[in-house]
Design a protein around this motif. Structure first.
Motif: not given
Length: 369
Positions: A36, A38, A162, A164, A178, A185, A192, A194, A196, A206
């Motif tokens: 994951f 971000t 993702f 946002e 969250q 996930q 993933t 993400n 933001t 993350s």
């Protein structure tokens, strides 16, 4: 040394311009299977453009995009084996929750029994199986975002994206989702990315965080490393709140990784790792970085400075003091809410540990050129 596994996502030298605006400048990034990651940055940093290039909605000017080792740079979005969750849900209002989730399977013409089974599994995973017959207008914002999540994972994509997804929700609901998104996930083990601008969201969800600014990647690290060991003034200021004081290096103990500094008439020291120790020499001007929660009123830690309290704000879990320090530089101190705090215009001394300090170069630009 074991060889690193083939990453699920790989970006090579991605550039993108929109007219005179350069959105991305040579982006290189790898995301491993099940990870994951971000993309974190302010508006205009390039994070959304980067995500859209992975999704196939935007074509890069140069560079290549790989998913599972396959070059998919020119592959259309619907053939990229990705699932997308948008900020504003993008649900079909005339369809029930069940049919919204099943839609991706229906257009793929899967057998009816398999569609029903996978839809039921996805709804149960996001804890909406009891609301399958409702319509989007009958759901809360958080429930609608769970439907969007179920719709994305039900097709079993290689990559989940993702954009946002929590930006339209209030604070408490964002925090709840969250946890929910991270749980789902991890349950499905899907790779993933993400996007933001919310630092708290990035740190809490993350495995790794990619800090971006002006179309470039400034730092890629675990949330803990990013927060505790920022590599530049920009990252230190962007991820949380940081105290930054100007100092001069007096002596370097390369073996012990300890630097002796001169800070407004006080001796100070910083404990750093070997890699950072190689960047500095005696006589260099630098910045000493340390977090408000590592700053103590009075105390007997090695590093000290005299300050004047300028502002005292109650935050519920803590007090946040804004102080004027050496050369009128601002210093922030986080104090537990049950502690006694000084008042505005009071003079006091502060201390912090060398182990909780970080050296940053004065000539590092706040943003990359």
């Amino acid at each position: 040394m074991t060889e690193r596994a083939q990453p699920t996502i790989r970006l090579e030298n991605i550039t993108k311009t929109f007219g005179d605006f350069v959105a991305l400048k040579g982006i290189d990034l790898q995301v491993d299977e099940g990870e994951f990651v971000t993309l974190l940055g302010a508006s205009g940093s390039g994070k959304t453009t980067c995500l859209r290039i992975v999704a196939g909605f935007t074509q890069p000017d140069t560079g290549r995009v790989f998913i599972a080792g396959k070059d998919i740079t020119s592959v259309p979005p619907y053939r990229r084996d990705t699932g997308m969750v948008f900020q504003h849900f993008a649900l079909f209002p005339h369809m029930t929750v069940e049919r919204n989730v099943a839609y991706g399977l229906m257009i793929r013409r899967l057998p009816r029994a398999e569609i029903a089974q996978r839809t039921a599994e996805a709804l149960k995973l996001v804890q909406l199986d009891m609301l399958a017959k409702r319509y989007p207008a009958q759901l809360s914002g958080g429930q609608r975002q769970r439907v969007a999540l179920a719709r994305a994972i039900v097709i079993r994509p290689k990559v989940l994206l993702f954009d946002e997804p929590l930006g339209a929700l209030d604070l408490k609901l964002r925090e709840e989702l969250q946890v929910e998104i991270k749980r789902v996930q991890q349950a499905v083990g899907i790779t993933t990315i993400n996007v933001t601008h919310d630092q708290g969201e990035a740190l809490s969800m993350s495995d790794r965080v990619v800090v971006m600014a002006q179309g470039r990647i400034l730092q890629v690290d675990s949330p803990t490393a990013l927060y505790q060991r920022p590599n530049s003034v920009y990252v230190a200021n962007f991820v949380g709140r940081t105290n930054l004081l100007r100092a001069k290096i007096v002596e370097v103990d390369a073996d012990g990784g300890r630097f002796r500094l001169r800070l407004d008439g006080h001796d100070a020291s910083v404990q750093v790792n070997g890699a950072q120790a190689e960047q500095f020499r005696p006589g260099d001007d630098c910045l000493v970085a340390f977090r408000p929660e590592d700053t103590h009123l009075q105390g007997d830690l090695d590093n000290r400075a005299d300050v004047v309290v300028q502002k005292v704000v109650y935050k519920g879990t803590n007090w946040l003091l804004t102080c004027s320090g050496p050369d009128d530089q601002s210093i922030f101190i986080s104090v537990p809410s049950n502690a006694t705090v000084p008042g505005v215009n009071d003079r006091c001394s502060i201390s912090w540990s060398p182990a909780n300090s970080r050296l940053l170069k004065l000539d590092i630009q706040h943003l990359p050129s």
